[in-house]
Design a protein around this motif. Sequence first.
Motif, PDB file in Angstrom:
ATOM      1  N   LEU A 118     -10.051 -20.223  -5.356  1.00  0.00           N
ATOM      2  CA  LEU A 118     -10.024 -20.754  -3.999  1.00  0.00           C
ATOM      3  C   LEU A 118     -10.192 -22.269  -3.997  1.00  0.00           C
ATOM      4  O   LEU A 118      -9.475 -22.998  -3.287  1.00  0.00           O
ATOM      5  CB  LEU A 118     -11.114 -20.090  -3.155  1.00  0.00           C
ATOM      6  N   GLY A 119     -11.138 -22.773  -4.794  1.00  0.00           N
ATOM      7  CA  GLY A 119     -11.339 -24.220  -4.890  1.00  0.00           C
ATOM      8  C   GLY A 119     -10.105 -24.928  -5.430  1.00  0.00           C
ATOM      9  O   GLY A 119      -9.740 -26.006  -4.947  1.00  0.00           O
ATOM     10  N   LEU A 144     -17.035 -15.401  -9.454  1.00  0.00           N
ATOM     11  CA  LEU A 144     -16.813 -16.755  -9.965  1.00  0.00           C
ATOM     12  C   LEU A 144     -15.325 -17.079 -10.110  1.00  0.00           C
ATOM     13  O   LEU A 144     -14.887 -18.165  -9.684  1.00  0.00           O
ATOM     14  CB  LEU A 144     -17.540 -16.931 -11.305  1.00  0.00           C
ATOM     15  N   PRO A 145     -14.493 -16.180 -10.673  1.00  0.00           N
ATOM     16  CA  PRO A 145     -13.050 -16.484 -10.735  1.00  0.00           C
ATOM     17  C   PRO A 145     -12.425 -16.679  -9.349  1.00  0.00           C
ATOM     18  O   PRO A 145     -11.558 -17.535  -9.178  1.00  0.00           O
ATOM     19  CB  PRO A 145     -12.464 -15.258 -11.428  1.00  0.00           C
ATOM     20  N   ARG A 156     -20.777  -6.226  -0.695  1.00  0.00           N
ATOM     21  CA  ARG A 156     -19.542  -6.531  -1.423  1.00  0.00           C
ATOM     22  C   ARG A 156     -19.380  -8.014  -1.710  1.00  0.00           C
ATOM     23  O   ARG A 156     -18.346  -8.451  -2.206  1.00  0.00           O
ATOM     24  CB  ARG A 156     -18.344  -6.038  -0.611  1.00  0.00           C
ATOM     25  N   HIS A 157     -20.428  -8.785  -1.416  1.00  0.00           N
ATOM     26  CA  HIS A 157     -20.313 -10.236  -1.546  1.00  0.00           C
ATOM     27  C   HIS A 157     -19.982 -10.668  -2.971  1.00  0.00           C
ATOM     28  O   HIS A 157     -19.061 -11.465  -3.202  1.00  0.00           O
ATOM     29  CB  HIS A 157     -21.614 -10.909  -1.089  1.00  0.00           C
ATOM     30  N   SER A 158     -20.737 -10.149  -3.950  1.00  0.00           N
ATOM     31  CA  SER A 158     -20.510 -10.567  -5.337  1.00  0.00           C
ATOM     32  C   SER A 158     -19.164 -10.097  -5.863  1.00  0.00           C
ATOM     33  O   SER A 158     -18.582 -10.738  -6.738  1.00  0.00           O
ATOM     34  CB  SER A 158     -21.633 -10.025  -6.232  1.00  0.00           C
ATOM     35  N   ALA A 159     -18.656  -9.002  -5.320  1.00  0.00           N
ATOM     36  CA  ALA A 159     -17.356  -8.498  -5.770  1.00  0.00           C
ATOM     37  C   ALA A 159     -16.211  -9.300  -5.150  1.00  0.00           C
ATOM     38  O   ALA A 159     -15.229  -9.637  -5.832  1.00  0.00           O
ATOM     39  CB  ALA A 159     -17.215  -7.020  -5.411  1.00  0.00           C
ATOM     40  N   ILE A 160     -16.347  -9.619  -3.869  1.00  0.00           N
ATOM     41  CA  ILE A 160     -15.279 -10.361  -3.187  1.00  0.00           C
ATOM     42  C   ILE A 160     -15.242 -11.813  -3.648  1.00  0.00           C
ATOM     43  O   ILE A 160     -14.182 -12.357  -3.971  1.00  0.00           O
ATOM     44  CB  ILE A 160     -15.463 -10.290  -1.658  1.00  0.00           C
ATOM     45  N   LEU A 161     -16.424 -12.464  -3.674  1.00  0.00           N
ATOM     46  CA  LEU A 161     -16.495 -13.875  -4.060  1.00  0.00           C
ATOM     47  C   LEU A 161     -17.111 -14.002  -5.456  1.00  0.00           C
ATOM     48  O   LEU A 161     -18.198 -14.562  -5.638  1.00  0.00           O
ATOM     49  CB  LEU A 161     -17.299 -14.674  -3.033  1.00  0.00           C
ATOM     50  N   LEU A 199     -21.808 -23.308  -5.335  1.00  0.00           N
ATOM     51  CA  LEU A 199     -20.602 -23.895  -5.923  1.00  0.00           C
ATOM     52  C   LEU A 199     -19.746 -24.560  -4.850  1.00  0.00           C
ATOM     53  O   LEU A 199     -19.199 -25.656  -5.055  1.00  0.00           O
ATOM     54  CB  LEU A 199     -19.806 -22.820  -6.661  1.00  0.00           C
ATOM     55  N   PHE A 200     -19.623 -23.903  -3.687  1.00  0.00           N
ATOM     56  CA  PHE A 200     -18.904 -24.529  -2.575  1.00  0.00           C
ATOM     57  C   PHE A 200     -19.630 -25.787  -2.101  1.00  0.00           C
ATOM     58  O   PHE A 200     -18.997 -26.790  -1.745  1.00  0.00           O
ATOM     59  CB  PHE A 200     -18.747 -23.545  -1.413  1.00  0.00           C
TER      60      PHE A 200
END
Length: 330
Positions: free
Chosen positions: A148-149, A142-143, A135-140, A65-66
């Motif tokens: 951030l975007g 989709l919302p 913790r990647h999926s929890a920190i980053l 997405l980024f």
Amino acid sequence: MSPTNANDTPSHPAFFLLVGIPGLERVQGWIAIPLCAMYVFAALGNSAILYIIKTETRLQEPMYLFLAMLAATDLALSTSTMPKMLAAFWLGSRAIDFHACLAQMFFIHTFSSIESGVLMAMALDRYVAICCPLRHSAILSLPAVVTLGSLILLRGVLLICPFSFLAGRLPYCHRRFIAHSYCEHMAVVKLTCGNSRANVVYGLFVAFVVVGSDVSIIATSYAMILRTVLKLPSHEARLKAFGTCGSHICVILSFYIPALFTFLTHRFGHGVPHHVHIMVAILYLLVPPTLNPIVYGVKTKMIRDRIVKKWKLVKSSTCLAKNPEAEAPG
């Protein structure tokens, strides 16, 4: 209505004239050929990445997405300048309406700010993925990525809007010739016959806020990534991580070094040949959009595999269209 001066005459010309590359006017047509090739490659490469990410549901992850945000920003950044620049180089169409110039200035600096923010977000994503993988999926989530975007986009718009406003209210005393290939903020402000101190100070402020904060976060993220990578037990894993991070850092440097060179040259680099300054400023808008599809797209396995798959499908369809008998049983 156009702003007026004390004599009730327009304080700015109806249009500006883009000089192009001062000192290299005779060879601008030849210089435009590789620039056009880079622009076409950047447009096709970034469009392909956007198409692949949009059509492949498995790529709806933070990193991709980024990457889609970066590809869209690169398309907008290069397209905001290159068509008009090529028209000036090849067709002699150097005139640009005053308000169109202010609009181009807004888009150039807004998308530059957004690109800086997206590179910062991608560095954060790599930091979380490598240093906090569980913790990647929890920190980053989709919302979080959307938020951030949106903040990066909002920051760019709000910080850059005053550029056009401040430049639009200055008196230019009918000075028309912009010693540049596009409407860069300081190149336009140098034409003013009034007090442009506010523009200079605000430009420094924006550069400090955007570049200062983003570069600090990127540097910290990659320092933490480097520390984690050096602790990996596998030599092959370390080499792979270094290769990936190294290519990403090269892209980041290709964006920030020309940007800082251009920014500082406008203010302090009076001894730098003007054509060198302008060429670096042009490449600053073209090199990152050209490199990003290669480094972030082609070198990313999932995107590379899907590009190859799509290409084979297109090639197969083309062959069947040319030889419909090939499908028929013998």
